[in-house]
Design an enzyme around this catalytic site. Structure first.
Site, PDB file in Angstrom:
ATOM      1  N   LYS A   1     -37.706 -21.206  -4.578  1.00  0.00           N
ATOM      2  CA  LYS A   1     -36.569 -20.381  -4.152  1.00  0.00           C
ATOM      3  C   LYS A   1     -37.039 -18.936  -4.073  1.00  0.00           C
ATOM      4  O   LYS A   1     -37.156 -18.238  -5.077  1.00  0.00           O
ATOM      5  CB  LYS A   1     -35.390 -20.472  -5.131  1.00  0.00           C
ATOM      6  CG  LYS A   1     -34.133 -19.850  -4.504  1.00  0.00           C
ATOM      7  CD  LYS A   1     -33.151 -19.302  -5.489  1.00  0.00           C
ATOM      8  CE  LYS A   1     -33.465 -17.922  -5.979  1.00  0.00           C
ATOM      9  NZ  LYS A   1     -33.500 -16.874  -4.938  1.00  0.00           N
TER      10      LYS A   1
ATOM     11  N   GLY B   1     -31.558 -18.852  -0.997  1.00  0.00           N
ATOM     12  CA  GLY B   1     -30.301 -18.535  -1.667  1.00  0.00           C
ATOM     13  C   GLY B   1     -30.506 -17.521  -2.766  1.00  0.00           C
ATOM     14  O   GLY B   1     -31.625 -17.031  -2.982  1.00  0.00           O
ATOM     15  N   GLY B   2     -29.439 -17.221  -3.461  1.00  0.00           N
ATOM     16  CA  GLY B   2     -29.460 -16.203  -4.499  1.00  0.00           C
ATOM     17  C   GLY B   2     -29.329 -16.795  -5.894  1.00  0.00           C
ATOM     18  O   GLY B   2     -29.824 -17.894  -6.153  1.00  0.00           O
ATOM     19  N   PRO B   3     -28.644 -16.091  -6.790  1.00  0.00           N
ATOM     20  CA  PRO B   3     -28.547 -16.522  -8.186  1.00  0.00           C
ATOM     21  C   PRO B   3     -27.953 -17.918  -8.377  1.00  0.00           C
ATOM     22  O   PRO B   3     -28.389 -18.652  -9.258  1.00  0.00           O
ATOM     23  CB  PRO B   3     -27.626 -15.457  -8.812  1.00  0.00           C
ATOM     24  CG  PRO B   3     -27.798 -14.249  -7.965  1.00  0.00           C
ATOM     25  CD  PRO B   3     -28.079 -14.746  -6.580  1.00  0.00           C
TER      26      PRO B   3
ATOM     27  N   GLY C   1     -30.672 -20.313  -7.720  1.00  0.00           N
ATOM     28  CA  GLY C   1     -31.653 -20.224  -8.806  1.00  0.00           C
ATOM     29  C   GLY C   1     -31.157 -20.924 -10.067  1.00  0.00           C
ATOM     30  O   GLY C   1     -31.883 -21.689 -10.696  1.00  0.00           O
TER      31      GLY C   1
ATOM     32  N   GLU D   1     -42.771 -13.867 -15.560  1.00  0.00           N
ATOM     33  CA  GLU D   1     -43.491 -12.644 -15.162  1.00  0.00           C
ATOM     34  C   GLU D   1     -42.403 -11.598 -14.958  1.00  0.00           C
ATOM     35  O   GLU D   1     -41.686 -11.647 -13.957  1.00  0.00           O
ATOM     36  CB  GLU D   1     -44.244 -12.862 -13.848  1.00  0.00           C
ATOM     37  CG  GLU D   1     -45.303 -13.932 -13.886  1.00  0.00           C
ATOM     38  CD  GLU D   1     -46.548 -13.502 -14.639  1.00  0.00           C
ATOM     39  OE1 GLU D   1     -46.733 -12.295 -14.853  1.00  0.00           O
ATOM     40  OE2 GLU D   1     -47.318 -14.380 -15.022  1.00  0.00           O
TER      41      GLU D   1
ATOM     42  N   CYS E   1     -44.294  -4.348 -10.251  1.00  0.00           N
ATOM     43  CA  CYS E   1     -44.007  -4.581 -11.674  1.00  0.00           C
ATOM     44  C   CYS E   1     -45.041  -3.895 -12.552  1.00  0.00           C
ATOM     45  O   CYS E   1     -44.747  -3.467 -13.650  1.00  0.00           O
ATOM     46  CB  CYS E   1     -43.969  -6.071 -11.947  1.00  0.00           C
ATOM     47  SG  CYS E   1     -45.442  -6.900 -11.313  1.00  0.00           S
TER      48      CYS E   1
ATOM     49  N   GLU F   1     -37.664   0.479 -16.821  1.00  0.00           N
ATOM     50  CA  GLU F   1     -38.285   0.213 -15.523  1.00  0.00           C
ATOM     51  C   GLU F   1     -37.344   0.697 -14.424  1.00  0.00           C
ATOM     52  O   GLU F   1     -36.180   0.290 -14.358  1.00  0.00           O
ATOM     53  CB  GLU F   1     -38.535  -1.284 -15.358  1.00  0.00           C
ATOM     54  CG  GLU F   1     -39.215  -1.584 -14.046  1.00  0.00           C
ATOM     55  CD  GLU F   1     -39.435  -3.070 -13.817  1.00  0.00           C
ATOM     56  OE1 GLU F   1     -38.455  -3.828 -13.883  1.00  0.00           O
ATOM     57  OE2 GLU F   1     -40.586  -3.451 -13.568  1.00  0.00           O
TER      58      GLU F   1
HETATM   59  P1  NAD Z   1     -34.224 -10.490 -10.165  1.00  0.00           P
HETATM   60  O1  NAD Z   1     -34.469 -10.853 -11.594  1.00  0.00           O
HETATM   61  O2  NAD Z   1     -32.919  -9.907  -9.806  1.00  0.00           O
HETATM   62  O3  NAD Z   1     -34.375 -11.783  -9.219  1.00  0.00           O
HETATM   63  C1  NAD Z   1     -35.565 -12.548  -9.198  1.00  0.00           C
HETATM   64  C2  NAD Z   1     -35.258 -13.913  -8.605  1.00  0.00           C
HETATM   65  O4  NAD Z   1     -34.367 -14.617  -9.480  1.00  0.00           O
HETATM   66  C3  NAD Z   1     -34.553 -13.877  -7.245  1.00  0.00           C
HETATM   67  O5  NAD Z   1     -35.063 -14.938  -6.460  1.00  0.00           O
HETATM   68  C4  NAD Z   1     -33.097 -14.123  -7.605  1.00  0.00           C
HETATM   69  O6  NAD Z   1     -32.343 -14.711  -6.571  1.00  0.00           O
HETATM   70  C5  NAD Z   1     -33.234 -15.098  -8.762  1.00  0.00           C
HETATM   71  N1  NAD Z   1     -32.111 -15.130  -9.704  1.00  0.00           N
HETATM   72  C6  NAD Z   1     -31.201 -14.166  -9.948  1.00  0.00           C
HETATM   73  N2  NAD Z   1     -30.369 -14.567 -10.941  1.00  0.00           N
HETATM   74  C7  NAD Z   1     -30.773 -15.804 -11.323  1.00  0.00           C
HETATM   75  C8  NAD Z   1     -30.342 -16.721 -12.321  1.00  0.00           C
HETATM   76  N3  NAD Z   1     -29.332 -16.452 -13.142  1.00  0.00           N
HETATM   77  N4  NAD Z   1     -31.005 -17.895 -12.461  1.00  0.00           N
HETATM   78  C9  NAD Z   1     -32.073 -18.177 -11.674  1.00  0.00           C
HETATM   79  N5  NAD Z   1     -32.525 -17.350 -10.716  1.00  0.00           N
HETATM   80  C10 NAD Z   1     -31.892 -16.169 -10.540  1.00  0.00           C
HETATM   81  O7  NAD Z   1     -35.440  -9.545  -9.758  1.00  0.00           O
HETATM   82  P2  NAD Z   1     -35.685  -8.802  -8.377  1.00  0.00           P
HETATM   83  O8  NAD Z   1     -34.725  -7.666  -8.271  1.00  0.00           O
HETATM   84  O9  NAD Z   1     -35.765  -9.790  -7.275  1.00  0.00           O
HETATM   85  O10 NAD Z   1     -37.172  -8.237  -8.601  1.00  0.00           O
HETATM   86  C11 NAD Z   1     -37.441  -7.095  -9.324  1.00  0.00           C
HETATM   87  C12 NAD Z   1     -37.904  -7.424 -10.726  1.00  0.00           C
HETATM   88  O11 NAD Z   1     -39.000  -8.327 -10.680  1.00  0.00           O
HETATM   89  C13 NAD Z   1     -38.411  -6.201 -11.457  1.00  0.00           C
HETATM   90  O12 NAD Z   1     -37.899  -6.173 -12.764  1.00  0.00           O
HETATM   91  C14 NAD Z   1     -39.919  -6.414 -11.499  1.00  0.00           C
HETATM   92  O13 NAD Z   1     -40.582  -5.782 -12.530  1.00  0.00           O
HETATM   93  C15 NAD Z   1     -40.025  -7.883 -11.578  1.00  0.00           C
HETATM   94  N6  NAD Z   1     -41.345  -8.318 -11.121  1.00  0.00           N
HETATM   95  C16 NAD Z   1     -42.269  -8.785 -12.026  1.00  0.00           C
HETATM   96  C17 NAD Z   1     -43.549  -9.155 -11.616  1.00  0.00           C
HETATM   97  C18 NAD Z   1     -44.585  -9.677 -12.580  1.00  0.00           C
HETATM   98  O14 NAD Z   1     -45.508 -10.322 -12.130  1.00  0.00           O
HETATM   99  N7  NAD Z   1     -44.498  -9.418 -13.859  1.00  0.00           N
HETATM  100  C19 NAD Z   1     -43.883  -9.056 -10.277  1.00  0.00           C
HETATM  101  C20 NAD Z   1     -42.937  -8.564  -9.391  1.00  0.00           C
HETATM  102  C21 NAD Z   1     -41.675  -8.210  -9.820  1.00  0.00           C
END
Ligand code: NAD
Length: 472
Positions: free
Chosen positions: A164, A195-197, A200, A238, A272, A372
């Site tokens: 996803k 899709g979104g949350p 997920g 991650e 990140c 962050e």
């Molecule tokens: P996010 O946590 O909002 O979403 C990440 C993914 O999770 C998306 O695909 C989203 O649709 C999904 N999601 C949202 N709610 C969910 C739920 N309750 N259950 C399952 N899936 C769900 O993050 P973002 O805004 O897409 O990305 C930014 C964040 O990602 C930053 O905090 C960044 O640091 C982190 N990031 C970490 C790394 C790493 O390797 N450590 C790399 C890139 C980004």
């Protein structure tokens, strides 16, 4: 899924509009898949598991090598798509966003070709089995690299996958799925649900998923780990970061500052592992401020399709507002603004652009230095001595990346060993796609890339053999 692209079964999934953040134009719509679609995708992955897990390594290697070649052939097209969905400057889309997936796929294929799936420990035979059905959930900031870093090692391990991608930038991920199909990946081995949350959550809750590999924010990561515990799924996380670039007094300060500023603003600060805190000797602070200000001025913000642009927009209106709120908080906390600020850069049109922003005299305990931001905002912090520098570097809840600079590389390595993060670049040492990538502390657990990344998708099984086993 099942090797074909199709709308959600009931045809009733609402649609998500994918927006180009530089122009705010809608460039595509994708389904916001519901639990029924997720269930179909997981069934498809489960059905394909036995055959894929039993596919000889040499055939899995061949699929990945063909995929690497097709990624290479379609590099320009991928770069254009990433520029449109993320707003990444085309130069960086070509050299990083479209390039890393080629390298990761090719490196993983090589690694798989020589991977030792079985070992003996005394009278036991240790067999590394594929973990099963993997749910891969990814963010938008490196929309193809993050997907590739999960999907490719999972497939190499013999696992099957339901992916996803982020709802904000799902288009390059769909291209990867098409490329893997063209490379000969059997149907059902990789399934993509957009899709979104809600999508997920359905994946994380699903009874028939064995492992969730999640990249995203700390808050969602926590929710994912909690939800996955109901079915005792394995989880890798991650998450975010607040990494420091630590410049020791004997470093080449000019180079260290220039590289650190570029790192903080890379991908509009949406990395990140971005070095968002620049730690410098307090008695050199004014000199560093001048250097940092001059470096910021070189970051031309604007149209990402222009070859000369170094910084595009941030991903969304919401993200821009979040960054602006941090800039206001910094000003409120008494940090001194050196470059940029809350207002939009000139001549950038309607997109979600933010000016490259630098604060100095930042209190290491302030919001600006602790949270962050995920935007182009750098905090310069003065330290008195090495012990204090290390303490500040380690003084956040995160532990993802960072760097150490010194005229004496051995000294820099000694200091790097004291930094509690998953990776530290010493004197500008380059990113290594075969080295493990991941976090300490709230930056998560588990590793991606290389041999460590592939091991996340394997379960060791011990077969205790009778005393006469293995004799002729
Ligand atoms: P996010 O946590 O909002 O979403 C990440 C993914 O999770 C998306 O695909 C989203 O649709 C999904 N999601 C949202 N709610 C969910 C739920 N309750 N259950 C399952 N899936 C769900 O993050 P973002 O805004 O897409 O990305 C930014 C964040 O990602 C930053 O905090 C960044 O640091 C982190 N990031 C970490 C790394 C790493 O390797 N450590 C790399 C890139 C980004």
């Amino acid at each position: 899924m099942d090797g074909v692209t199709r709308p959600s079964p009931a045809g009733e999934a609402p649609l998500i509009e994918v927006e180009n953040p530089a122009t705010r134009r809608v460039i595509a719509t994708v389904a916001d898949a519901g639990p029924a679609d997720v269930d179909d995708a997981v069934r498809s992955a489960r059905k394909a598991l036995g055959t894929w897990a039993a596919t000889p390594v040499v055939d899995r290697v061949a699929v990945l090598r063909r995929a690497a070649k097709l990624l290479e052939d379609r590099r320009e097209e991928i770069a254009q798509v990433v520029t449109a969905e993320l707003g990444a400057p085309i130069r960086i889309a070509r050299s990083v966003h479209a390039q890393l997936p080629i390298i990761v796929t090719a490196t993983t294929a090589d690694l798989l070709a020589s991977y030792d799936f079985e070992q003996r420990i005394g009278h036991s035979l240790i067999v590394h089995q594929p973990v099963g059905v993997v749910a891969a959930i990814t963010p938008w900031n490196f929309p193809l690299h993050q997907v590739t870093s999960k999907v490719v090692p999972a497939l190499a391990a013999g696992a099957t996958v339901v992916l996803k991608p982020s709802e904000l930038a799902p288009l390059s991920a769909l291209m990867l799925a098409a490329i893997l199909t063209d490379a000969g990946l059997p149907e059902g081995v990789l399934n993509v649900v957009t899709g979104g949350p809600v999508t997920g959550r359905a994946l994380v809750d699903h009874d028939d998923v064995d492992l969730v590999s999640f990249t995203g924010s700390v808050g969602v990561g926590r929710a994912v780990a909690a939800a996955a515990s109901r079915t005792v799924k394995r989880v890798t996380l991650e998450l975010g970061g607040k990494s420091a670039s630590l410049v020791l007094p004997d470093a080449d300060i000019s180079t260290a500052v220039k590289v650190s500023v570029a790192n903080a603003f890379f991908n509009s600060g949406q990395a990140c592992n971005a070095w968002t805190r620049l730690l410098v000797p307090a008695d050199r602070l004014e000199h560093v401020n001048d250097l940092a200000q001059a470096a910021a001025e070189k970051h031309t913000v604007g149209d990402p399709t222009d070859d000369k642009t170094r910084m595009g927009p941030v991903i969304s209106d919401q993200q821009r507002e979040r960054v602006r709120a941090f800039i206001r908080a910094g000003l409120g906390d008494g940090a001194r603004l050196l470059a940029g600020g809350e207002t939009s850069p000139d001549g950038c049109g309607d997109g979600y652009f933010v000016r490259p922003t630098i604060f100095t005299d930042v209190d290491p305990a302030s919001t600006l230095a602790q949270d962050e931001i995920f935007g182009p905002v750098l905090s310069v912090i003065g330290y008195r001595d090495e012990a204090e520098a290390v303490e500040i570097a380690n003084g956040t809840r995160y532990g993802l990346g960072g760097s150490v600079w010194s005229g004496d590389t051995d000294h820099a390595v000694r200091v790097a060993r004291r930094i509690r993060t998953g990776q530290v670049d010493v004197n500008g040492g380059a990113f290594n796609p075969a080295a493990p990538f991941g976090g300490f502390k709230h930056s998560g657990y588990g590793r991606e890339l290389g041999v460590h990344g592939m091991a996340e998708y394997l379960e060791p099984q011990s077969l205790q053999l009778p005393a006469d086993a293995g004799r002729d």
